[in-house]
Motif scaffolding. Structure first.
Motif: not given
Length: 487
Positions: A147-151, A123-131
């Protein structure tokens, strides 16, 4: 509270820390509610046990443990471990020689509760950035949780809120360089030529995989601890994925005949009709109708809401949505979390009111009532009090009505200039109805000629009830033509 809502979406095991001298406070309860929605496992930590008198400490811990077990018995965390600790006996000013109480036991409990969640790199890469920060000579680093997928190294990633795409220059996980990371991993991603001040927190993703929306349709449930009704047109703080904005809601449900129908999960059917609701339907909202306890209140299996945001948000489909009243006094003993749900359909077009909402078939039921004034012949009557004088009766021509005596009729057109109208009765008036209306008409005629001087009490009691006319129709909320529909 905004940060707790966002943070709960990226953890698999939560610790609920309770001050043993105070017990469950409002914010602790809200954290428990968020955990119920977004987390699978929990450990309760009773902290500050060093503040309890040593002679009564054990009994006080046992009492609070029982109280917490009672609180949790109707939640998904029923039976979860409860550990008593004093992380810093004596408080921050205490000497370092003071050893923590119960922390080693807590570590063992956490080890026993830890598990390896299933992760999916597809699936699509999705990341929650906190800093987000810069490193001289390297570039800008965005840290967060995937949160999902890979990079992988060299991939392009988009910062959708800024419409900016950057190439991944390097990555680290816990100070170790890596070339690949997947769902669930904590990772730092380094890109070049990007000002870290532009992104404190937010999302990064596969280019063009996320969309910015101005409104959304969600499926939802009311949070049982929220006091009061959830009213249509009310404003809430809406947390969508990892953003919180103000938004206005409109609640709707299946048509009453479909209240018990099984609804497909995470799918919204635009072909179906839905009933507009002034408020979210719940046992609480019907409390004023509970005078007749014999009638069981019927509630739909699923309800939905249209959310209209004050400013656009960027989020994935099927993300968690939480509605809250964060402007409520934090010291008030009340839950500020109102509802939670899943985003089923987002509206990207800024002009969604004209381009999208007409597809949403939400209707209001309308009921008008008037009276039969007199009989014209066996197949027609004249009605009044259904419309105002200035109403254009022509738009109601052809609509079906029902008389209180049982006959079905059709509005044939206006009659005069005072809002009266003609009703055609296809199957004809019943003899009893005709007699009733004829008697009523004669009495009116006599009254008009001044023959009521000697009207006695008996004739008042014998006077017939007026024959009423009921007009029922539905009107779609977003129909620009405002058509009236009858089944």
């Amino acid at each position: 509270m905004k940060q707790q809502i966002k943070g709960a979406q990226i953890i698999d095991l939560m610790m609920l820390v309770i001050d043993v001298t105070k017990g469950m406070q409002t914010q602790s309860a809200e954290c428990l509610v968020i955990g119920q929605i977004a987390c699978q496992k929990m450990v309760v930590v009773l902290n500050k046990i060093d503040l309890l008198p040593e002679g009564k400490r054990q009994s006080a811990i046992e009492k609070m443990t029982k109280k917490m077990q009672k609180t949790l018995e109707n939640t998904k965390f029923c039976g979860c471990p409860i550990v008593a600790v004093a992380a810093k006996p004596g408080g921050p000013e205490a000497p370092e020689s003071e050893n923590p109480l119960g922390v080693s036991e807590l570590i063992e409990v956490l080890k026993s509760q830890a598990y390896l969640p299933s992760r999916d790199p597809s699936g699509h890469f999705l990341m929650a950035v906190d800093h987000c920060f810069s490193i001289k000579g390297q570039g800008t680093v965005m840290t967060g949780t995937i949160l999902s997928g890979s990079v992988s190294l060299g991939d392009n990633v988009e910062i959708p809120a800024l419409k900016v795409t950057k190439k991944v220059k390097s990555m680290q996980m816990f100070h170790t360089p890596v070339t690949y990371a997947m769902q669930g991993d904590r990772v730092g991603i380094c890109v070049t030529q990007f000002d870290p001040k532009l992104l404190e927190r937010g999302l990064i993703c596969t280019p063009e995989s996320l969309h910015t929306i101005h409104a959304a349709i969600i499926s939802l449930k009311k949070i049982q601890y929220f006091r009061g009704a959830l009213q249509t047109k009310a404003k809430f703080h809406i947390t969508v994925g990892h953003e919180t904005v103000m938004g206005r809601v409109m609640f709707f449900s299946p048509a009453p005949a479909d209240f018990n129908e099984e609804i497909k999960e995470n799918v919204f059917d635009f072909e179906k009709d839905y009933l507009y609701q002034e408020e979210y339907l719940s046992k609480d909202s019907n409390s004023e109708n509970k005078e007749n306890d014999q009638a069981e209140i019927q509630l739909p299996k699923q309800q939905w809401a249209l959310l209209e945001f004050e400013k656009p948000v960027t989020c994935p489909k099927l993300c968690l949505v939480i509605g809250s009243k964060l402007d409520t006094d934090i010291h008030a003993n009340t839950c500020r979390l109102a509802f939670h749900g899943v985003l089923l359909q987002g509206m990207e077009d800024k002009n969604y009111v004209e381009t999208f909402l007409p597809k949403l078939k939400v209707y209001k039921l309308k009921h008008k009532e008037g009276q039969v004034e007199r009989v014209m012949d066996d197949y027609s009557v004249i009605g009044r009090s259904l419309f105002k004088k200035e109403t254009n009766i022509q738009i109601f021509v052809g609509l079906k009505v029902k008389l209180s005596t049982g006959e079905d009729g059709i509005i044939d057109g206006g009659f005069g200039q005072s809002g009266k109208f003609k009703i055609r009765i296809p199957d004809g008036l019943k003899p009893d109805t005709k007699m009733l209306l004829t008697v009523a008409s004669k009495k009116k005629s006599k009254a008009g000629k001044g023959d009521t001087a000697k009207e006695d009490e008996g004739s008042k009691n014998d006077s017939a009830q007026p024959v009423t006319i009921s007009l029922l129709f539905k009107r779609y909320v977003f129909d620009t033509q405002k058509k009236m529909i009858q089944s």
